[in-house]
Design a protein around this motif. Structure first.
Motif: not given
Length: 517
Positions: A300, A316-320, A324, A327, A330, A350, A368, A377
């Motif tokens: 994002e 901002t990087c996020s993942s499922d 988890p 930090n 990333y 992240p 990630t 990503s």
């Protein structure tokens, strides 16, 4: 023994009894019965002897309890006990006085009974009773469980019976002849399921794509020989029932619940319930946590309104993933558009902050990783940065002044020409235009342009073509000022408006990219 009548007769009279009868017991004093020995242990030898005064001795017959005895010599059985008489053969109605034979024996037909009959349920009361036949009478009883003495009474009551009381019981009866033991009686204490539990194979971590087996077990009598993993309120008898996440509807039946190619959707709390005809019991919940590598990685982009050079853009990087992504797992990589150089690591964590500087322009990728693997990503972020420096500002002002100097004289000349000839516009020699005079050698529509430069409506830096905007020298674009060698469409660029410069940042949808002027 019998009823007798009598009468007397003389030469003159006859008298006697007629209506009245007298019962007399008669025995022959010449016959005497003897049993040797009079008391005998079962299996012992017995001899019957009849004494008679007659000579010569007549044949003798024997009777026991009125029934003929075949032989006067025998080995005693329990049935031989009774009263014996002898008589002269042919005169059987005249019998001797009776003598008794006592046959003694140890306990016979020892039996252990359980009351009440039927299922013995945990918590109830049970009475065990021992019975037997013997001569002489039983002197003592002993109650055994699995050959261990538990009581010394003819009757034994177990109150609040527990499963530990289950076993094989027998009774020993004893007199002075012998000791005898009853056949074993199995006491099987029933109870509802207890200690119901769930085990998982293989133990440890459950990784997505593997096979996992859940097994339900319990202690019950009768045993729970079937399993039902379901969502219902009325389980069948002697079954296991499985539930998920506290639900009340079965999800499967059987002692095992097998999950092939397990997925993250299978994560949850699993319980089973063991049921027999005496009750049921649920297990405690067992958690299945399916682990998987990062998926659905996304980036994002955000920036403050009216961002200008030197401002920061937040990526901002996020993942499922499960577990988890930490930090420090990333990682940010960057490559410059048009460059053959590989991705270069530029940061970790992240969140990545990029400055709006030409050096920060490029393609950004978030990588990630967790203990099961990594993922890139799915959206690459292209950041374009356009700067406005002093040279560009001076050039823009100079060009604007130059254009004004050219436009004013041409405007006066055109006005004068229209005065002389309204229908025929005047033009500068060698210059074509419609409605406006242009710099010699320059074509344009409505505006004067820098010599050698074509444009529509705006003055441009010499050697640069553009539509409506001034651009950095050597850069072509439509409506944007860009980093040298970089073209872009649809982003905000530096604009000249009443002598002020404004910067805007637009972030269009995927793929994310930014351009700053």
């Amino acid at each position: 023994m019998g009823s007798y009548h009598f009468r007397f007769r003389t030469t003159d009279n006859v008298w006697g009894t007629s209506a009245t009868s007298y019962t007399l017991s008669l025995s022959l004093s010449g016959l005497t019965a003897r049993v040797t020995p009079p008391t005998v242990t079962k299996g012992g030898e017995v001899i019957l002897f009849c004494e008679i005064s007659c000579v010569p001795r007549p044949p003798i017959v024997w009777f026991k309890d009125g029934q003929p005895v075949p032989k006067p010599k025998f080995h005693a059985t329990i049935q031989d006990a009774g009263s014996y008489q002898c008589a002269v053969k042919g005169r059987e109605t005249w019998k001797s006085a009776a003598v008794r034979l006592d046959v003694q024996y140890g306990p016979q037909n020892v039996v252990l009974s359980v009351s009440p009959q039927g299922d013995v349920v945990k918590g109830s009361s049970v009475t065990l009773s021992c019975n037997s036949r013997s001569n002489p009478a039983i002197q003592s009883y002993i109650l055994l469980k699995d050959n261990t003495v538990v009581a010394q009474n003819e009757m034994f009551t177990i109150s609040n019976i527990q499963p530990s009381a289950s076993g094989t019981y027998s009774c020993q009866a004893k007199n002075n002849i012998a000791t005898a033991t009853s056949p074993g009686v199995t006491l099987n204490v029933h109870y509802p399921p207890e200690n119901t539990s769930v085990s998982v194979n293989p133990p440890g971590e459950v990784v997505e794509g593997s096979t996992v087996t859940l097994t339900c077990s319990s202690d019950a009598n009768p045993p729970v020989d079937d399993s039902t993993w379901y969502r219902g309120s009325n389980p069948p008898v002697d079954t296991y029932t499985w539930y998920r996440d506290g639900g009340s509807t079965a999800i499967s039946t059987g002692p095992q619940l097998v999950k092939d190619n397990v997925s993250r959707a299978d994560s949850g709390q699993y319980t089973c319930r063991g049921t027999n005809k005496h009750g049921s019991q649920p297990s405690s919940a067992h958690s299945i946590d399916v682990l998987y590598a990062p998926v659905n990685v996304s980036v994002e982009v955000s920036a403050p309104d009216g961002a200008a050079g030197g401002s920061r853009v937040t990526l901002t990087c996020s993942s499922d993933a499960n577990p988890p992504v930490d930090n420090h797992n990333y990682t940010w990589y960057k490559s410059t558009p048009g460059s053959s150089s590989p991705l270069v690591q530029v940061g970790s964590g992240p969140v990545f902050l990029a400055s709006l500087q030409p050096s920060d322009a490029g393609l950004y990728v978030c990588h990630t990783r967790n203990s099961l693997g990594g993922g890139n990503s799915s959206t690459e972020v292209l950041l374009r940065v356009v700067t406005t420096n002093n040279d560009a500002l001076i050039s823009g002002v100079a060009v604007s002044l130059f254009v004004l100097i050219l436009v004013i004289p041409v405007a006066f000349w055109v006005r004068r020409k229209r005065t002389n000839a309204v229908q025929e516009p005047a033009s500068v020699p060698g210059v074509s235009g419609r409605g406006l005079a242009s710099v010699p050698g320059v074509s344009g529509r409505g505006l004067a342009s820098v010599p050698g430069v074509s444009g529509r409506g705006l003055a441009s830096v010499p050697g640069v073509s553009g539509r409506g905007l001034a651009s950095v020298p050597g850069v072509s674009g439509r409506g944007l000022a860009s980093v040298p060698g970089v073209s872009g469409m649809g982003l905000a660029s530096t604009q000249i408006n009443s002598g002020q410069f404004h910067s805007r940042l637009l972030v269009p949808p995927s793929p994310h990219w930014c351009e700053i002027a």
